[in-house]
Scaffold this motif. Sequence first.
Motif, short mmCIF file in Angstrom:
data_model
loop_
_atom_site.label_atom_id
_atom_site.label_comp_id
_atom_site.label_asym_id
_atom_site.label_seq_id
_atom_site.Cartn_x
_atom_site.Cartn_y
_atom_site.Cartn_z
N ILE A 37 -27.47 -54.68 -23.77
CA ILE A 37 -27.58 -55.58 -24.92
C ILE A 37 -29.04 -55.72 -25.34
O ILE A 37 -29.36 -55.63 -26.54
CB ILE A 37 -26.96 -56.96 -24.59
CG1 ILE A 37 -25.44 -56.84 -24.44
CG2 ILE A 37 -27.32 -58.00 -25.66
CD1 ILE A 37 -24.77 -58.06 -23.82
N ASN A 38 -29.92 -55.90 -24.37
CA ASN A 38 -31.35 -55.99 -24.68
C ASN A 38 -31.86 -54.73 -25.35
O ASN A 38 -32.66 -54.78 -26.29
CB ASN A 38 -32.16 -56.27 -23.41
CG ASN A 38 -31.98 -57.69 -22.91
OD1 ASN A 38 -31.60 -58.58 -23.67
ND2 ASN A 38 -32.23 -57.91 -21.64
N SER A 39 -31.39 -53.59 -24.88
CA SER A 39 -31.79 -52.32 -25.47
C SER A 39 -31.30 -52.22 -26.92
O SER A 39 -32.04 -51.76 -27.81
CB SER A 39 -31.23 -51.16 -24.64
OG SER A 39 -31.53 -49.93 -25.25
N LEU A 40 -30.07 -52.65 -27.14
CA LEU A 40 -29.54 -52.63 -28.52
C LEU A 40 -30.35 -53.56 -29.43
O LEU A 40 -30.69 -53.21 -30.56
CB LEU A 40 -28.06 -53.02 -28.53
CG LEU A 40 -27.09 -51.96 -28.04
CD1 LEU A 40 -25.70 -52.56 -27.81
CD2 LEU A 40 -27.01 -50.82 -29.05
N TYR A 41 -30.65 -54.75 -28.95
CA TYR A 41 -31.45 -55.69 -29.75
C TYR A 41 -32.83 -55.11 -30.03
O TYR A 41 -33.37 -55.25 -31.13
CB TYR A 41 -31.58 -57.04 -29.04
CG TYR A 41 -30.35 -57.90 -29.13
CD1 TYR A 41 -29.47 -57.84 -30.21
CD2 TYR A 41 -30.06 -58.82 -28.12
CE1 TYR A 41 -28.35 -58.64 -30.28
CE2 TYR A 41 -28.93 -59.63 -28.19
CZ TYR A 41 -28.08 -59.54 -29.27
OH TYR A 41 -26.98 -60.34 -29.35
N HIS A 42 -33.41 -54.46 -29.02
CA HIS A 42 -34.73 -53.85 -29.20
C HIS A 42 -34.66 -52.76 -30.26
O HIS A 42 -35.55 -52.67 -31.13
CB HIS A 42 -35.23 -53.29 -27.86
CG HIS A 42 -36.64 -52.82 -27.90
ND1 HIS A 42 -37.71 -53.69 -28.02
CD2 HIS A 42 -37.17 -51.57 -27.85
CE1 HIS A 42 -38.82 -52.99 -28.04
NE2 HIS A 42 -38.53 -51.71 -27.94
#
Length: 128
Positions: A37-42
């Motif tokens: 999820i963090n990677s997608l947001y980034h």
Amino acid sequence: MEFISDIYHRKLVDTYKEIGELYKTFHSLVGQLDRQINSLYHSLEEATEETLNAEVFTRELKGVLLRRRALKDEMARLKPFLGVGKYAANALQERYEGAVRVSQELRVQLNCTMTAEEVCAEMGVKLG
């Protein structure tokens, strides 16, 4: 010599350990999904309006969130077992050790060499 109570004691302890290991596994998987999820947001933050494909991004995010929710839901359902199980496992261990000590003393004192399982078999009663 193994007693019937030894089998049930082991099953309860093993079940508690198994639930704990499963909970840890789910927790680890949730961590992996959180990183996704963090990677997608980034990637969303880095994307420009021209390079962002909102439909693809939304589909990927929704897939990860659904997987995370499924794990978190099962963790919430397992948590009561861990709480009660921890208390019960500790109390059970203390009581069982005390009962085994008394049993061993009485068996020696009264020269009891048979088990309940042997008595049942002798009397034609089939256990479990």
